[in-house]
Enzyme design. Structure first.
Site, PDB file in Angstrom:
ATOM      1  N   GLU A   1      -9.513  13.071   6.586  1.00 58.89           N
ATOM      2  CA  GLU A   1      -9.272  14.375   5.970  1.00 58.89           C
ATOM      3  C   GLU A   1     -10.563  15.187   5.853  1.00 58.89           C
ATOM      4  O   GLU A   1     -10.563  16.396   6.102  1.00 58.89           O
ATOM      5  CB  GLU A   1      -8.681  14.194   4.569  1.00 58.89           C
TER       6      GLU A   1
ATOM      7  N   GLU B   1      -8.692   4.195  -2.856  1.00 60.54           N
ATOM      8  CA  GLU B   1      -7.414   3.957  -3.516  1.00 60.54           C
ATOM      9  C   GLU B   1      -7.631   3.233  -4.840  1.00 60.54           C
ATOM     10  O   GLU B   1      -8.677   2.641  -5.078  1.00 60.54           O
ATOM     11  CB  GLU B   1      -6.497   3.104  -2.625  1.00 60.54           C
TER      12      GLU B   1
ATOM     13  N   ARG C   1       1.042  15.130  13.144  1.00 58.07           N
ATOM     14  CA  ARG C   1       2.302  15.794  13.536  1.00 58.07           C
ATOM     15  C   ARG C   1       2.233  17.252  13.106  1.00 58.07           C
ATOM     16  O   ARG C   1       2.861  17.652  12.129  1.00 58.07           O
ATOM     17  CB  ARG C   1       3.512  15.135  12.832  1.00 58.07           C
TER      18      ARG C   1
ATOM     19  N   ASP D   1       0.849  -1.186   0.000  1.00 61.41           N
ATOM     20  CA  ASP D   1       0.000   0.000   0.000  1.00 61.41           C
ATOM     21  C   ASP D   1       0.888   1.241   0.000  1.00 61.41           C
ATOM     22  O   ASP D   1       1.756   1.388   0.855  1.00 61.41           O
ATOM     23  CB  ASP D   1      -0.916  -0.003   1.227  1.00 61.41           C
TER      24      ASP D   1
ATOM     25  N   TYR E   1       1.250   3.367  15.406  1.00 62.68           N
ATOM     26  CA  TYR E   1       2.002   3.473  14.150  1.00 62.68           C
ATOM     27  C   TYR E   1       3.467   3.859  14.306  1.00 62.68           C
ATOM     28  O   TYR E   1       4.256   3.639  13.389  1.00 62.68           O
ATOM     29  CB  TYR E   1       1.296   4.423  13.178  1.00 62.68           C
TER      30      TYR E   1
ATOM     31  N   GLU F   1     -10.345   4.391   2.970  1.00 58.93           N
ATOM     32  CA  GLU F   1      -9.422   5.154   2.134  1.00 58.93           C
ATOM     33  C   GLU F   1      -9.689   4.765   0.684  1.00 58.93           C
ATOM     34  O   GLU F   1      -9.637   3.577   0.341  1.00 58.93           O
ATOM     35  CB  GLU F   1      -7.958   4.878   2.508  1.00 58.93           C
TER      36      GLU F   1
ATOM     37  N   LYS G   1      -4.838  -1.543   9.934  1.00 60.71           N
ATOM     38  CA  LYS G   1      -5.116  -1.713   8.511  1.00 60.71           C
ATOM     39  C   LYS G   1      -5.380  -3.162   8.137  1.00 60.71           C
ATOM     40  O   LYS G   1      -6.026  -3.428   7.124  1.00 60.71           O
ATOM     41  CB  LYS G   1      -3.890  -1.250   7.701  1.00 60.71           C
TER      42      LYS G   1
ATOM     43  N   ASP H   1      -8.961   0.748   1.525  1.00 58.84           N
ATOM     44  CA  ASP H   1      -8.059   0.411   2.631  1.00 58.84           C
ATOM     45  C   ASP H   1      -8.723   0.862   3.932  1.00 58.84           C
ATOM     46  O   ASP H   1      -8.445   1.946   4.449  1.00 58.84           O
ATOM     47  CB  ASP H   1      -6.707   1.118   2.401  1.00 58.84           C
TER      48      ASP H   1
ATOM     49  N   TYR I   1       1.446   5.661  -0.777  1.00 57.79           N
ATOM     50  CA  TYR I   1       1.112   6.912  -0.072  1.00 57.79           C
ATOM     51  C   TYR I   1       1.343   8.027  -1.084  1.00 57.79           C
ATOM     52  O   TYR I   1       1.990   9.018  -0.813  1.00 57.79           O
ATOM     53  CB  TYR I   1       2.066   7.032   1.123  1.00 57.79           C
TER      54      TYR I   1
ATOM     55  N   THR J   1      -4.257   6.677  -0.511  1.00 54.04           N
ATOM     56  CA  THR J   1      -5.486   7.458  -0.634  1.00 54.04           C
ATOM     57  C   THR J   1      -5.381   8.482  -1.749  1.00 54.04           C
ATOM     58  O   THR J   1      -4.431   9.262  -1.810  1.00 54.04           O
ATOM     59  CB  THR J   1      -5.771   8.179   0.699  1.00 54.04           C
TER      60      THR J   1
ATOM     61  N   GLN K   1      -4.589   3.167  14.816  1.00 53.48           N
ATOM     62  CA  GLN K   1      -3.423   3.607  14.033  1.00 53.48           C
ATOM     63  C   GLN K   1      -2.606   4.664  14.791  1.00 53.48           C
ATOM     64  O   GLN K   1      -1.380   4.597  14.849  1.00 53.48           O
ATOM     65  CB  GLN K   1      -3.921   4.184  12.705  1.00 53.48           C
TER      66      GLN K   1
ATOM     67  N   HIS L   1      -2.796  14.068   0.425  1.00 54.13           N
ATOM     68  CA  HIS L   1      -3.190  13.181   1.530  1.00 54.13           C
ATOM     69  C   HIS L   1      -2.084  13.151   2.589  1.00 54.13           C
ATOM     70  O   HIS L   1      -2.352  13.283   3.786  1.00 54.13           O
ATOM     71  CB  HIS L   1      -3.460  11.773   0.993  1.00 54.13           C
TER      72      HIS L   1
ATOM     73  N   THR M   1      -9.277  -5.343   3.683  1.00 52.03           N
ATOM     74  CA  THR M   1      -9.095  -4.404   2.574  1.00 52.03           C
ATOM     75  C   THR M   1      -9.974  -4.894   1.430  1.00 52.03           C
ATOM     76  O   THR M   1      -9.849  -6.053   1.019  1.00 52.03           O
ATOM     77  CB  THR M   1      -7.621  -4.365   2.119  1.00 52.03           C
TER      78      THR M   1
ATOM     79  N   ARG N   1      -8.559   4.532  12.738  1.00 50.93           N
ATOM     80  CA  ARG N   1      -7.686   5.678  13.031  1.00 50.93           C
ATOM     81  C   ARG N   1      -7.220   5.737  14.475  1.00 50.93           C
ATOM     82  O   ARG N   1      -6.087   6.177  14.743  1.00 50.93           O
ATOM     83  CB  ARG N   1      -8.422   6.981  12.681  1.00 50.93           C
TER      84      ARG N   1
HETATM   85 CA    CA Z   1      -3.835   3.383   2.546  1.00 49.94          CA
END
Ligand code: CA
Length: 440
Positions: A387, A214, A156, A140, A257, A212, A266, A246, A142, A373, A253, A147, A270, A250
């Site tokens: 988002e 994708e 962050r 997967d 993570y 997500e 995750k 996906d 990114y 995503t 995660q 995104h 899927t 959250r």
């Molecule tokens: Ca993903």
């Protein structure tokens, strides 16, 4: 580009399958996506078919009737696309041409036997669709900088986009065993979360379940271990595209993570759409690679290719629709949450393939490489609830007054994707659907 626009893309072509001819269908004769099906409720062996209008052309039956020939056609009695994908682009192109000729309104086979469809077609509503390939490995990505920047801002705030982003097509290895076909119910996962930073973590049902949107690439021949794929060859290793959801927990995660990346947030499920639209079918919809902003570095030489920069993007529109249980009971249609484009991805499909094999890691036929995503620059092009609701801060209001921060039990997420261009037939990827069930 390895695929040129040819007679199979001609917008004037029509099919003897009447449902393939209205302009709004996802599956006109110019598309011809591959999938694996069986007749619902039967013990028939799964086999390869091509979507045409609201029907499936049974390729194994075509081969049995002598209407398709060659090594590629012989792969279509298999219960997965892997052996077809191993053959490579010349075999795929020859098969596409045979299928197009067979389905044309002026096909000699149809002229000779107007009842041909009774032997070769099954209605899609009578079929059960399976995963298109037996997926050995699932990666997967990114690949949307939008995104990555939005998620980074939430997780962050001081350091949203990490310094490697503009150099490295970031990805992680996902879990192949929990890939499920579109339509499979998704059980809300349990997991460890830390809802309050000053209290210990707890174990329980995910409270921030998300999707997500994708796009998945399915790998063709692939590379032997130790032999990277040069970028000029990368598209020879992509059979086609499908939709991928996906599903993402959250709250799990956020707690798990760091430092090793996504894991149980995750790997519970899927979803994958059944129809694989070939790169050949997408030839009219190729566009330039993403235009990097000033100040971003050029891709390193191994990820840089003039042809890929000129034609490496895909103008594929990706939409997400939501239908809650209340909407379903009231007979309401799904509500569109977002609309993005694969052309907004920072990395092209070829750059992703080349990077994933750049250390000599071997990609194998049928592997699934998901894009990450698909989010664009505007708020209505954000491909996940994280988002869209800014981490749950700004709930969405649906047409019936319900609100959503994250997914509730009974919610149905429907992804759709399609290409449109003046002078060409519209083609679609169909749908990727999943409904949320309670944690139990
Ligand atoms: Ca993903």
């Amino acid at each position: 580009m390895i695929y040129q626009i040819d007679e199979t893309h001609n917008s004037r072509l029509t099919s003897w399958v009447a449902s393939a001819n209205p302009p709004e269908t996802d599956f006109p004769i110019q598309n011809l996506p591959f999938g694996v099906f069986t007749r619902a409720g039967s013990s028939e062996a799964p086999r390869v078919g091509v979507a045409i209008g609201d029907q499936i052309l049974d390729l194994a039956a075509c081969m049995g009737a002598g209407l398709l020939t060659g090594e590629a056609a012989e792969c279509c009695a298999a219960p997965a696309l892997n052996s077809l994908l191993a053959l490579g682009s010349e075999a795929w192109t020859a098969l596409r041409r045979q299928i197009s000729d067979l389905l044309r309104a002026d096909s000699p086979a149809y002229q000779a036997d107007p009842h041909l469809g009774e032997r070769l077609l099954i209605p899609q509503e009578q079929a059960t669709m399976l995963l298109p390939t037996q997926v050995g490995d699932y990666i997967d990505g990114y690949a949307s900088k939008y995104h990555a920047t939005n998620v980074g801002s939430l997780y962050r705030p001081d350091n949203p986009l990490l310094p490697n982003y503009t150099y490295v097509p970031i990805a992680y290895h996902g879990r192949a065993s929990s890939l499920v076909p579109s339509g499979t119910t998704i059980r809300r996962p349990m997991g460890q979360t830390r809802p309050k930073a000053d209290e210990p973590p707890v174990f329980g049902p995910c409270a921030q379940l998300d999707y997500e949107a994708e796009v998945g690439m399915l790998v063709g021949p692939g590379n032997p271990l130790g032999e990277p794929i040069p970028i000029a060859q990368a598209e020879r290793h992509i059979f086609g595209l499908c939709l991928v959801n996906d599903w993402s927990a959250r709250d799990i995660q956020r707690w798990e993570y760091q430092p090793l990346g996504p894991f149980l947030a995750k790997s519970f499920a899927t979803s994958v759409s059944p129809w694989v639209v070939t790169l050949a079918a997408l030839a009219p919809f190729r566009v330039a690679a993403f235009a990097r902003s000033e100040g971003d570095p050029a891709p390193l030489p191994y990820l840089s290719d003039a042809d890929d920069q000129a034609h490496g993007g895909v103008a594929l529109t990706v939409e997400v629709w939501l239908r809650t249980e209340k909407m379903r009971v009231a007979g309401m249609a799904p509500h569109r949450l977002s609309r993005g484009s694969l052309a907004d991805l920072y990395w092209t499909p070829a750059q992703q393939v080349t990077h994933y094999a750049s250390n000599g890691s071997n990609l194998r036929p049928g592997d699934l490489l998901a894009s990450g995503t698909v989010s664009g620059p505007t708020p209505d092009a954000r491909g996940c609830l994280l988002e869209l609701t800014w981490g749950g801060r700004d709930p969405l209001t649906l047409p019936n007054g319900e609100t959503r921060r994250f997914l509730e039990d009974g919610d149905e997420v429907i992804m759709r994707a399609y290409c449109e261009r003046e002078g060409y037939a519209r083609i679609g990827l169909g749908e990727c659907v999943g409904m949320i069930a309670s944690a139990g």
